[in-house]
Write a protein that holds these residues in place. Structure first.
Motif, PDB file in Angstrom:
ATOM      1  N   GLY A 335       3.670  26.941  94.624  1.00  0.00           N
ATOM      2  CA  GLY A 335       3.466  28.074  93.728  1.00  0.00           C
ATOM      3  C   GLY A 335       4.033  29.383  94.219  1.00  0.00           C
ATOM      4  N   ALA A 336       4.627  29.392  95.404  1.00  0.00           N
ATOM      5  CA  ALA A 336       5.147  30.649  95.952  1.00  0.00           C
ATOM      6  C   ALA A 336       6.395  31.096  95.211  1.00  0.00           C
ATOM      7  CB  ALA A 336       5.456  30.494  97.436  1.00  0.00           C
ATOM      8  N   VAL A 337       6.558  32.410  95.118  1.00  0.00           N
ATOM      9  CA  VAL A 337       7.790  33.009  94.619  1.00  0.00           C
ATOM     10  C   VAL A 337       8.591  33.463  95.834  1.00  0.00           C
ATOM     11  CG1 VAL A 337       8.782  34.929  93.316  1.00  0.00           C
ATOM     12  CG2 VAL A 337       6.745  33.743  92.461  1.00  0.00           C
ATOM     13  N   TRP A 338       9.836  33.008  95.912  1.00  0.00           N
ATOM     14  CA  TRP A 338      10.680  33.315  97.070  1.00  0.00           C
ATOM     15  C   TRP A 338      11.522  34.549  96.785  1.00  0.00           C
ATOM     16  CZ3 TRP A 338      15.406  30.037  98.984  1.00  0.00           C
ATOM     17  CH2 TRP A 338      15.821  30.513 100.244  1.00  0.00           C
ATOM     18  N   LEU A 339      11.255  35.613  97.532  1.00  0.00           N
ATOM     19  CA  LEU A 339      12.036  36.850  97.458  1.00  0.00           C
ATOM     20  C   LEU A 339      12.744  37.039  98.794  1.00  0.00           C
ATOM     21  CD1 LEU A 339       9.432  39.286  95.804  1.00  0.00           C
ATOM     22  CD2 LEU A 339      11.196  37.913  94.675  1.00  0.00           C
ATOM     23  N   PRO A 340      13.865  36.367  99.003  1.00  0.00           N
ATOM     24  CA  PRO A 340      14.526  36.432 100.305  1.00  0.00           C
ATOM     25  C   PRO A 340      15.135  37.804 100.579  1.00  0.00           C
ATOM     26  CG  PRO A 340      15.899  35.257  98.737  1.00  0.00           C
ATOM     27  CD  PRO A 340      14.585  35.497  98.048  1.00  0.00           C
ATOM     28  N   ASN A 341      15.191  38.132 101.867  1.00  0.00           N
ATOM     29  CA  ASN A 341      15.924  39.314 102.343  1.00  0.00           C
ATOM     30  C   ASN A 341      15.305  40.641 101.924  1.00  0.00           C
ATOM     31  OD1 ASN A 341      17.875  37.445 103.352  1.00  0.00           O
ATOM     32  ND2 ASN A 341      18.767  37.346 101.297  1.00  0.00           N
ATOM     33  N   VAL A 342      14.020  40.648 101.599  1.00  0.00           N
ATOM     34  CA  VAL A 342      13.369  41.915 101.255  1.00  0.00           C
ATOM     35  C   VAL A 342      12.457  42.410 102.386  1.00  0.00           C
ATOM     36  CG1 VAL A 342      13.441  41.384  98.794  1.00  0.00           C
ATOM     37  CG2 VAL A 342      11.380  40.824 100.107  1.00  0.00           C
ATOM     38  N   SER A 346      15.141  48.237 106.759  1.00  0.00           N
ATOM     39  CA  SER A 346      15.847  49.126 105.838  1.00  0.00           C
ATOM     40  C   SER A 346      16.472  48.294 104.730  1.00  0.00           C
ATOM     41  CB  SER A 346      16.943  49.903 106.587  1.00  0.00           C
ATOM     42  OG  SER A 346      17.679  50.726 105.704  1.00  0.00           O
ATOM     43  N   LEU A 347      16.171  48.632 103.478  1.00  0.00           N
ATOM     44  CA  LEU A 347      16.681  47.878 102.336  1.00  0.00           C
ATOM     45  C   LEU A 347      17.789  48.652 101.638  1.00  0.00           C
ATOM     46  CD1 LEU A 347      13.403  46.527 100.658  1.00  0.00           C
ATOM     47  CD2 LEU A 347      14.823  45.441 102.410  1.00  0.00           C
ATOM     48  N   SER A 348      18.796  47.911 101.199  1.00  0.00           N
ATOM     49  CA  SER A 348      19.813  48.529 100.362  1.00  0.00           C
ATOM     50  C   SER A 348      19.218  48.831  98.993  1.00  0.00           C
ATOM     51  CB  SER A 348      21.012  47.593 100.215  1.00  0.00           C
ATOM     52  OG  SER A 348      20.643  46.454  99.441  1.00  0.00           O
ATOM     53  N   THR A 349      19.944  49.588  98.192  1.00  0.00           N
ATOM     54  CA  THR A 349      19.475  49.883  96.836  1.00  0.00           C
ATOM     55  C   THR A 349      19.273  48.610  96.038  1.00  0.00           C
ATOM     56  OG1 THR A 349      20.619  52.017  96.856  1.00  0.00           O
ATOM     57  CG2 THR A 349      20.011  51.119  94.710  1.00  0.00           C
ATOM     58  N   ASP A 350      20.212  47.659  96.158  1.00  0.00           N
ATOM     59  CA  ASP A 350      20.093  46.397  95.430  1.00  0.00           C
ATOM     60  C   ASP A 350      18.901  45.584  95.925  1.00  0.00           C
ATOM     61  OD1 ASP A 350      22.240  46.919  93.824  1.00  0.00           O
ATOM     62  OD2 ASP A 350      23.664  45.703  94.980  1.00  0.00           O
ATOM     63  N   GLN A 351      18.670  45.566  97.243  1.00  0.00           N
ATOM     64  CA  GLN A 351      17.545  44.816  97.786  1.00  0.00           C
ATOM     65  C   GLN A 351      16.209  45.405  97.339  1.00  0.00           C
ATOM     66  OE1 GLN A 351      18.672  45.087 101.910  1.00  0.00           O
ATOM     67  NE2 GLN A 351      19.339  42.943 101.999  1.00  0.00           N
ATOM     68  N   GLU A 352      16.126  46.729  97.321  1.00  0.00           N
ATOM     69  CA  GLU A 352      14.879  47.356  96.886  1.00  0.00           C
ATOM     70  C   GLU A 352      14.630  47.091  95.405  1.00  0.00           C
ATOM     71  OE1 GLU A 352      12.904  51.764  96.322  1.00  0.00           O
ATOM     72  OE2 GLU A 352      14.149  51.390  98.101  1.00  0.00           O
ATOM     73  N   ARG A 353      15.688  47.166  94.588  1.00  0.00           N
ATOM     74  CA  ARG A 353      15.541  46.894  93.163  1.00  0.00           C
ATOM     75  C   ARG A 353      15.090  45.442  92.952  1.00  0.00           C
ATOM     76  NH1 ARG A 353      19.999  48.896  91.548  1.00  0.00           N
ATOM     77  NH2 ARG A 353      21.264  47.001  91.737  1.00  0.00           N
ATOM     78  N   TYR A 354      15.668  44.529  93.720  1.00  0.00           N
ATOM     79  CA  TYR A 354      15.305  43.113  93.630  1.00  0.00           C
ATOM     80  C   TYR A 354      13.843  42.902  94.031  1.00  0.00           C
ATOM     81  CZ  TYR A 354      15.463  38.094  94.833  1.00  0.00           C
ATOM     82  OH  TYR A 354      15.217  36.749  94.925  1.00  0.00           O
ATOM     83  N   PHE A 355      13.413  43.548  95.101  1.00  0.00           N
ATOM     84  CA  PHE A 355      12.034  43.422  95.576  1.00  0.00           C
ATOM     85  C   PHE A 355      11.054  43.953  94.535  1.00  0.00           C
ATOM     86  CE2 PHE A 355       9.048  44.513  99.380  1.00  0.00           C
ATOM     87  CZ  PHE A 355       8.232  43.438  99.046  1.00  0.00           C
ATOM     88  N   GLN A 418      13.331  27.941  94.914  1.00  0.00           N
ATOM     89  CA  GLN A 418      14.621  28.597  94.800  1.00  0.00           C
ATOM     90  C   GLN A 418      14.402  30.109  94.808  1.00  0.00           C
ATOM     91  OE1 GLN A 418      17.444  27.006  94.876  1.00  0.00           O
ATOM     92  NE2 GLN A 418      16.714  24.900  94.556  1.00  0.00           N
ATOM     93  N   PRO A 419      15.401  30.887  95.216  1.00  0.00           N
ATOM     94  CA  PRO A 419      15.248  32.349  95.200  1.00  0.00           C
ATOM     95  C   PRO A 419      14.906  32.859  93.799  1.00  0.00           C
ATOM     96  CG  PRO A 419      17.193  31.738  96.455  1.00  0.00           C
ATOM     97  CD  PRO A 419      16.700  30.480  95.777  1.00  0.00           C
ATOM     98  N   PHE A 420      14.068  33.873  93.732  1.00  0.00           N
ATOM     99  CA  PHE A 420      13.760  34.539  92.479  1.00  0.00           C
ATOM    100  C   PHE A 420      15.065  35.022  91.857  1.00  0.00           C
ATOM    101  CE2 PHE A 420      12.765  38.731  90.480  1.00  0.00           C
ATOM    102  CZ  PHE A 420      12.052  38.262  89.397  1.00  0.00           C
ATOM    103  N   ALA A 421      15.231  34.748  90.575  1.00  0.00           N
ATOM    104  CA  ALA A 421      16.525  34.983  89.919  1.00  0.00           C
ATOM    105  C   ALA A 421      16.636  36.347  89.273  1.00  0.00           C
ATOM    106  CB  ALA A 421      16.796  33.898  88.891  1.00  0.00           C
ATOM    107  N   GLY A 422      15.529  37.057  89.060  1.00  0.00           N
ATOM    108  CA  GLY A 422      15.595  38.318  88.351  1.00  0.00           C
ATOM    109  C   GLY A 422      15.859  39.501  89.251  1.00  0.00           C
ATOM    110  N   GLY A 423      16.246  40.614  88.643  1.00  0.00           N
ATOM    111  CA  GLY A 423      16.343  41.863  89.379  1.00  0.00           C
ATOM    112  C   GLY A 423      17.616  42.082  90.136  1.00  0.00           C
TER     113      GLY A 423
END
Length: 427
Positions: A335-342, A346-355, A418-423
């Motif tokens: 049941g886990a949601v995988w949000l890799p690389n967050v 320090s997060l990039s703009t894209d990583q923060e938006r994805y998180f 699988q990695p979360f696909a949104g964002g």
């Protein structure tokens, strides 16, 4: 504890010293959390695992209920060689140096209006207080003239009963107003109740109450090399031992008489490098949960959200763009949601938006959501992610530091995610 239980002397001719051991043979109770159980979910299980890793030996167990006859039927019978927890000074076994000092604790409902730091507080004068019979807590209540008590049995078959756990549950349900229970048990089970409980280690009570005890490991008296090795292990690995104890909510009293804190080793900001290294025992603003505590949380609240932040492996050197490369799937908690690389510092703009998009997606349907962040043991990524969620205003944040590996080691299934696909991009 084994410190109170009957034992038997062993024959010196059969002594086995540390260099001759093929395994670390532990004497333990198979159903006595937070100390030990057969699923290896207790803090004594984790410390025994450290010993095995240090010696490069497997850890095996002889299980026996920790009641009268425990020492005689385990250590004394030479079925095993190490009792992980006993009060220092116990005469039935030879003691190592102590590896922690702890204390009895007062437990009450946070919303009750009680703000006591001592059993002598006037707010407890007419309270019904739970106490395990024939423990130092009984003498403390008598000292303050408290007679309105709810007694719980001391000696019992731990395979079916855990009176101290029941005492904590009764505080949560309102059957009793408070309880005075051995600190490691109080802290561990209080954290598992749906009703918020306050745990007050009773370090301010007068010394004559004798509520504090040093805890050592127990061995036979005819194995001096084993004792010396264990004492050296405790000295070398004390920080690791403390982290384990604090994760299980054990109140630890330091040499200066004050309580050690779970986040004492945490950086002021985020961890910025060396992400696979020993982590603190806790995180300010979040609740830390062990394997067993997470199972309990999921059972009580099926809508708990599990957020895996394990990073994806780096792209192989021979698959540089524009070559097609897809990261392998992840084995994670069901049941886990995988949000890799967050979980980077320090997060990039894209990583923060994805998180943020991932948290928004898993938070729908409940307010406030229960968010449990994890990756693997000794993984700062999950600590960073949970800390960031706290700073973004999420109020019901949990940090599961044991990760997917420990979940599987305890006998629970993993599933492919699988990695979360949104964002947007997660890289």
């Amino acid at each position: 504890m084994a410190a109170l239980l009957a034992g038997a002397a062993a024959s010196p001719a059969l002594a086995v010293e540390v260099t001759e051991r093929e395994a670390v043979r532990v004497c333990a109770d198979g159903n006595l959390l937070p100390f030990s159980n057969e699923k290896m979910e207790g803090f004594e299980n984790e410390i025994a695992k450290l010993i095995g890793e240090d010696l490069k030996k497997p850890v095996t167990y002889t299980w026996w209920p920790q009641t009268i006859g425990f020492v005689r039927n385990t250590l004394g019978a030479r079925k095993c060689d190490l009792v992980m927890g006993t009060a220092s000074g116990e005469e039935l076994m030879q003691n190592t140096n102590p590896y922690y000092r702890t204390v009895y604790a007062l437990v009450y409902r946070t919303k009750s209006g009680i703000r006591a730091e001592s059993v002598g507080d006037p707010a407890l004068k007419d309270a019904r207080i739970g106490v395990v019979e024939r423990t130092p807590a009984v003498n403390l209540l008598r000292r303050y003239g408290i007679t309105k008590t709810e007694p719980y049995q001391l000696n019992t078959d731990t395979r079916v009963n855990n009176p101290a756990r029941d005492a904590i549950a009764d505080v949560a349900t309102g059957k009793t107003d408070a309880a005075v229970i051995w600190g490691p048990i109080a802290g561990y089970f209080a954290a598992q109740q749906s009703e918020p409980l306050t745990v007050v280690p009773l370090i301010k009570e007068p010394a004559v109450a004798h509520l504090q005890f040093n805890i050592s490991m127990g061995i036979r008296g005819d194995e001096p090399e084993w004792k010396h090795w264990l004492n050296d292990f405790i000295k070398r690995r004390q920080d690791d031992i403390d982290r384990i104890l604090l994760r299980y909510h054990v109140p630890i009293i330091g040499p200066d008489g004050t309580l050690k804190t779970a986040d004492a080793s945490a950086p002021p900001g985020y961890r910025m490098d060396n992400y696979r290294a020993p982590t603190p025992a806790g995180l300010t603003g979040a609740s830390t949960v062990t394997v067993a505590e997470l199972r309990g949380l999921i059972e009580r609240h099926p809508d708990t959200r599990l957020v895996d932040v394990m990073p994806t492996p780096p792209r192989p050197a021979d698959r540089a763009p524009p070559a097609v490369w897809a990261p392998p799937p992840r084995r994670s908690l069901p049941g886990a949601v995988w949000l890799p690389n967050v979980g980077y510092g320090s997060l990039s703009t894209d990583q923060e938006r994805y998180f943020r998009a991932g948290l928004d997606a898993v938070s729908k349907g409940e307010s406030p959501p229960r968010l449990v962040f994890f990756c693997e043991p000794d993984c700062w990524m999950s600590w960073n992610a949970a800390k960031r969620a706290v700073e973004w205003g999420y109020s019901n944040v949990y940090w599961y530091a044991d990760g997917a590996t420990r979940w599987q080691e305890a006998g629970y299934a993993l599933e492919t995610v699988q990695p979360f696909a949104g964002g947007g991009a997660s890289n």
